[in-house]
Each structure stands twice: as structure tokens, then as C-alpha cells.
Design an enzyme around this catalytic site. Sequence first.
Site, PDB file in Angstrom:
ATOM      1  N   THR A 168      -2.581 -84.672  24.845  1.00  0.00           N
ATOM      2  CA  THR A 168      -3.115 -83.528  25.611  1.00  0.00           C
ATOM      3  C   THR A 168      -4.403 -82.993  24.980  1.00  0.00           C
ATOM      4  O   THR A 168      -5.121 -82.237  25.619  1.00  0.00           O
ATOM      5  CB  THR A 168      -2.081 -82.379  25.746  1.00  0.00           C
ATOM      6  OG1 THR A 168      -1.699 -81.943  24.441  1.00  0.00           O
ATOM      7  CG2 THR A 168      -0.858 -82.835  26.529  1.00  0.00           C
ATOM      8  N   GLY A 169      -4.697 -83.373  23.747  1.00  0.00           N
ATOM      9  CA  GLY A 169      -5.969 -83.017  23.118  1.00  0.00           C
ATOM     10  C   GLY A 169      -7.068 -83.946  23.607  1.00  0.00           C
ATOM     11  O   GLY A 169      -6.796 -84.938  24.294  1.00  0.00           O
ATOM     12  N   ALA A 189       2.535 -73.198  14.221  1.00  0.00           N
ATOM     13  CA  ALA A 189       2.221 -72.583  15.514  1.00  0.00           C
ATOM     14  C   ALA A 189       3.502 -72.556  16.331  1.00  0.00           C
ATOM     15  O   ALA A 189       3.920 -73.566  16.890  1.00  0.00           O
ATOM     16  CB  ALA A 189       1.148 -73.389  16.237  1.00  0.00           C
ATOM     17  N   LYS A 194       9.845 -84.276  20.291  1.00  0.00           N
ATOM     18  CA  LYS A 194       9.606 -85.003  19.036  1.00  0.00           C
ATOM     19  C   LYS A 194       8.571 -84.312  18.158  1.00  0.00           C
ATOM     20  O   LYS A 194       8.745 -84.217  16.950  1.00  0.00           O
ATOM     21  CB  LYS A 194       9.178 -86.446  19.343  1.00  0.00           C
ATOM     22  CG  LYS A 194      10.340 -87.343  19.759  1.00  0.00           C
ATOM     23  CD  LYS A 194       9.891 -88.745  20.101  1.00  0.00           C
ATOM     24  CE  LYS A 194       9.486 -89.535  18.874  1.00  0.00           C
ATOM     25  NZ  LYS A 194       9.061 -90.926  19.252  1.00  0.00           N
ATOM     26  N   ASN A 228      -3.030 -87.085  18.450  1.00  0.00           N
ATOM     27  CA  ASN A 228      -2.813 -88.364  19.138  1.00  0.00           C
ATOM     28  C   ASN A 228      -3.455 -88.368  20.522  1.00  0.00           C
ATOM     29  O   ASN A 228      -3.343 -89.348  21.258  1.00  0.00           O
ATOM     30  CB  ASN A 228      -1.314 -88.704  19.233  1.00  0.00           C
ATOM     31  CG  ASN A 228      -0.558 -87.765  20.155  1.00  0.00           C
ATOM     32  OD1 ASN A 228      -1.111 -86.763  20.605  1.00  0.00           O
ATOM     33  ND2 ASN A 228       0.691 -88.079  20.425  1.00  0.00           N
ATOM     34  N   VAL A 237       1.719 -87.307  14.896  1.00  0.00           N
ATOM     35  CA  VAL A 237       2.321 -86.709  13.685  1.00  0.00           C
ATOM     36  C   VAL A 237       3.842 -86.791  13.668  1.00  0.00           C
ATOM     37  O   VAL A 237       4.475 -86.307  12.727  1.00  0.00           O
ATOM     38  CB  VAL A 237       1.880 -85.237  13.469  1.00  0.00           C
ATOM     39  CG1 VAL A 237       0.393 -85.164  13.213  1.00  0.00           C
ATOM     40  CG2 VAL A 237       2.274 -84.349  14.632  1.00  0.00           C
ATOM     41  N   TYR A 281      10.456 -77.557  25.193  1.00  0.00           N
ATOM     42  CA  TYR A 281       9.452 -76.865  24.370  1.00  0.00           C
ATOM     43  C   TYR A 281      10.114 -75.735  23.573  1.00  0.00           C
ATOM     44  O   TYR A 281       9.953 -75.644  22.357  1.00  0.00           O
ATOM     45  CB  TYR A 281       8.369 -76.309  25.278  1.00  0.00           C
ATOM     46  CG  TYR A 281       7.202 -75.655  24.584  1.00  0.00           C
ATOM     47  CD1 TYR A 281       6.363 -76.375  23.732  1.00  0.00           C
ATOM     48  CD2 TYR A 281       6.897 -74.305  24.808  1.00  0.00           C
ATOM     49  CE1 TYR A 281       5.265 -75.770  23.124  1.00  0.00           C
ATOM     50  CE2 TYR A 281       5.795 -73.706  24.211  1.00  0.00           C
ATOM     51  CZ  TYR A 281       4.984 -74.428  23.371  1.00  0.00           C
ATOM     52  OH  TYR A 281       3.901 -73.831  22.775  1.00  0.00           O
TER      53      TYR A 281
END
Length: 313
Positions: free
Chosen positions: A35-36, A114, A91, A32, A57, A145
Site C-alpha cells: 500500500t506504500g 503505530a 501478519k 514492501n 517486515v 486490523y
Amino acid sequence: MRILITGGAGFIGSHLCDRLLADGHTVIAMDNLITGNTDNIAHLAGHPRFSFILQDVTNYIYLEGALDAVLHFASPASPVDYLSYPIQTLKVGALGTHKALGLAKAKNARFLLASTSEVYGDPLVHPQVEDYWGNVNPIGPRGVYDEAKRFAEAMTMAYQRYHSLETRIVRIFNTYGPRMRINDGRVVPNFIFQALHGQPLTVYGDGGQTRSFCYVSDLVEGLVRLLHSEEPEPVNIGNPTEMTILQFAEAINRLTGNQAGIIHEPLPVDDPKQRRPDISKARRVLAGWSPAVPLEQGLAATVADFSKRLGLA
Ligand code: UDP
């Protein structure tokens, strides 16, 4: 194999795309982009076995056709990012893992989660072995996290046990290399950015806390071996060479010729005091895998990548 990588436009996800394409697989990257970044996969545009889907996702994933593996790598992964995106972090670890597992089950595909060394929290056992249950503050800023990833592991094991899904779990320790987001706030991008601009490196606290840094190609080699292995329980992958953050700062200044030294800033809440993977299990179950890239070599490649992206090269 036809493989879906969630978080495929992220730092590790994009390196995984490269490796799996090179191994002859068909790869679908999903991201999405919070952060990518598509810059990480721009070189794959037009590749006949690569495609990209812009999707969060945490929503239902619909994908046509057969799928052999689902690699769930979508998540913010820097402490600064968890502070900016606490709800999204929870989420994607919880709902996103559920959606990705559901897809793997529907396609009868192998699933790789991961996970992270953060499941050990501020560890009381050192180095960290897989059967250590961790020391996590559920309500601290990092809890979003840590707890999401712990939930993700529990959910993955439940799908394995209840639905007989083929699942693998990797606990990834600090990893670095080209394509890390320059402003992601983690120690490697911060120090390299500062050093390349002749600024003092910001060491949080007294710098006595330790980390162990793994170069991304070593991690990816371990991930691929794990995907193809028969190991159903979590495996640590990382580099066991441990150093203090102060030593790490000195190494970066030495390598870049930065004369500006270091300054100290406050230590973030719940910052783990020590972290080093015990990789005995990885060596055993991943056909003798162990990290091969020395820190100086990995850092040189990372500094070169940052210089290029910052227009300094
Ligand atoms: N750190 C630091 N200076 C920075 C950024 C991070 O001293 O500019 C420290 C941080 O407090 C931690 C270590 O470096 O002890 C690694 O931090 P990072 O954010 O990379 O990830 P972590 O390993 O804590 O998840």
C-alpha cells in the site's frame, strides 16, 4: 540517531522520514510497497542520510550496524485495504511487530508502535480515553486490523516488561494530508477525488457517524515528541474537533466549489458510530502538544496535492 521506519514509503511513514531527516537523523525506510509507494520518498533519493530497503517486515529483518530507534508503521490502514489484504494486515500487525521488536531488542533501540483508534472498535465511551478497553468485533471485516493492532500493543508491552525494552505506543486517530493514496478508499481521498471531478460525494449511511480529522504535520509533531518522551503506555494522538461525515462532505464541497452535492451509499459493516480522541494525556506528557492546523487549511493543502497528482492543477 539512526532510525528504521517500517512502512517508510507510506503516507505517514514518508512524512516521518522527512521530519526525522530534517531533525538531522539518519533514516532507513523499509516497505514492501503493497500500500506504500516509492513516489512518496522519490524526493529523498540521493539524500546522504536516507536509504530505502524493499522488504516485507513479516520476514526476519537483518540490518547491519547500530540502530537507535525502530518506528513500526508498516500496515494497510484503510478499511478497503483490510478487505483486500486481510491476511497481510494480520501478519504485519502480529508477525511484523514481533520482527520489529526483535530487531529493536537486538540493537538495544527504542521502539515506537503505530497503533490506532481502531483498538477502541465501535466505542461505547466517548471521547475515547486511553484506559478505555474498547468494543471490538473480532470476527468482522475490520477485526483483522483491530485485533492485529491490539495484539501488537500486547506484544510491545510484553517486550517492555519482560525484556526491559524502551517502548512507546501511539494510538493514531484519523489523519489526512498530502500523499494519501488517491484510491485507498478512505473518506478523505474519496471525497477529494469526487469533488475534483465534479461528482457527488458518496456518504455512507445517513452520514451521522462522526470522525475527528488531524492534519499530518500535527500528528508527526506529536509522534516525534512521543518518541523522545518517557511515556511507556499508549497515548492518543489526533485532533479532537469532531464532526459528522455529512458535515465533512459539506465542507469539502464548499471548499472545492463542487456543485454535485452528495449521494448516500450503504454503511460498511461495524463502521464506528462516533470517534473523537481525548488528548488530555498527550497534552500532559508531550510538553503541551496540541493540533495547530485548522481543517480548512489542512484540506486546502491536501486538495492542492491531489490536484497536482491527478494532473488537474
Ligand atoms: N465514508 C463515507 N464515504 C466514503 C468513504 C468513507 O461516508 O466514500 C465514511 C465511513 O463509512 C466512515 C467515515 O467515512 O464512517 C470514515 O471512513 P474511513 O474509511 O476514512 O476510515 P475509518 O475512520 O472508518 O477508519
